[in-house]
Motif scaffolding. Structure first.
Motif, short mmCIF file in Angstrom:
data_model
loop_
_atom_site.label_atom_id
_atom_site.label_comp_id
_atom_site.label_asym_id
_atom_site.label_seq_id
_atom_site.Cartn_x
_atom_site.Cartn_y
_atom_site.Cartn_z
N LEU A 1 0.90 -1.23 0.00
CA LEU A 1 -0.17 0.14 -0.01
C LEU A 1 1.01 1.19 -0.13
O LEU A 1 1.59 1.46 0.98
CB LEU A 1 -0.98 0.07 1.15
N SER A 2 1.04 1.94 -1.23
CA SER A 2 1.85 3.10 -1.42
C SER A 2 3.39 2.45 -1.00
O SER A 2 3.72 1.77 -1.67
CB SER A 2 1.38 4.09 -0.31
N LEU A 3 4.03 3.10 0.14
CA LEU A 3 5.20 2.87 0.50
C LEU A 3 5.57 1.63 1.37
O LEU A 3 6.47 1.42 1.88
CB LEU A 3 5.94 4.14 0.80
N VAL A 4 4.41 1.22 2.00
CA VAL A 4 4.25 0.39 2.98
C VAL A 4 4.12 -0.98 2.50
O VAL A 4 3.06 -1.16 1.58
CB VAL A 4 3.41 0.72 4.04
N SER A 5 4.95 -2.26 2.69
CA SER A 5 4.63 -3.32 2.51
C SER A 5 5.01 -4.25 3.42
O SER A 5 5.63 -4.12 4.31
CB SER A 5 5.47 -3.66 1.04
N CYS A 6 4.07 -5.42 3.29
CA CYS A 6 4.44 -6.38 4.51
C CYS A 6 4.32 -7.89 3.87
O CYS A 6 3.55 -8.01 2.91
CB CYS A 6 3.40 -6.49 5.78
N PRO A 7 4.89 -8.60 4.43
CA PRO A 7 4.71 -10.08 3.79
C PRO A 7 3.58 -10.75 4.25
O PRO A 7 3.09 -10.70 5.54
CB PRO A 7 5.95 -10.88 4.64
#
Length: 188
Positions: free
Chosen positions: A12-18
């Motif tokens: 999401l935009s600049l945030v990513s998570c596994p």
């Protein structure tokens, strides 16, 4: 812990998570029947007898049998048949190497594909789900929800990131729209 059918990242935009996905529903394995040839025998029941027996079972209130015991007795008398491609006009057998996949776009009009062309259409499974937009929850027609999946955080850092994203979406009353390719088209 549910079995993962895909793992990658939610962005999401600049945030990513596994994250990983698992199917929200299960599908039973389909029953596959083969075409068989059974020689005619003089002692087999006529076509109306099984229906008469079923009617008698229903009339007596007993539960009809799903498998006819006589079918089990005849099981070893059947032989699986082979279907061979043939020209419907002449009846002449066609070599399997000459058979290709085709799409009928008009009556009797086909666009054909070789195995190499179909393989070129395969796309790789993506490893990132990009949340592209958000819409009010009720705005998504259920017709688009034919294969539901659960999205799980993959690791302790992902738990917090997914919790924040989920809380913000819940507070706003929206659903995230993302794009993901799960598998190639190798089933052509």
């Amino acid at each position: 812990m549910p079995r993962a059918s895909w793992s990658g990242f939610l962005r999401l935009s600049l945030v990513s998570c596994p994250v990983y996905l698992s199917p929200a529903t299960t599908r039973t394995k389909s029953l596959r029947l083969h075409q068989v040839w059974r020689p005619a025998a003089g002692d087999e029941p006529g076509p109306e007898e099984p229906d008469r027996e079923r009617h008698e079972q229903l009339a007596s209130g007993s539960r009809p049998q799903l498998v006819d015991p006589r079918a089990i007795e005849r099981a070893d008398q059947a032989t699986r048949i082979a279907l061979r491609p043939h020209d419907p006009r002449t009846g002449e057998e066609i070599e399997k190497s000459e058979v290709v996949k085709g799409y009928e776009y008009g009556r009797g009009q086909f666009v054909t594909f070789t195995a190499e062309e179909l393989k070129a259409l395969d796309v790789e499974s993506s490893k990132i789900v990009d949340l592209e937009s958000f819409v009010p929850r009720g705005d998504i027609d259920p017709v688009y929800l034919d294969s539901p999946y659960y999205l799980y955080p993959d690791g302790p850092i992902a738990v917090e990131a997914l919790r924040v994203i989920g809380a913000a979406m819940t507070e706003a009353g929206v659903t995230g729209i993302g794009r993901l390719t799960l598998a190639g088209a190798s089933g052509w």
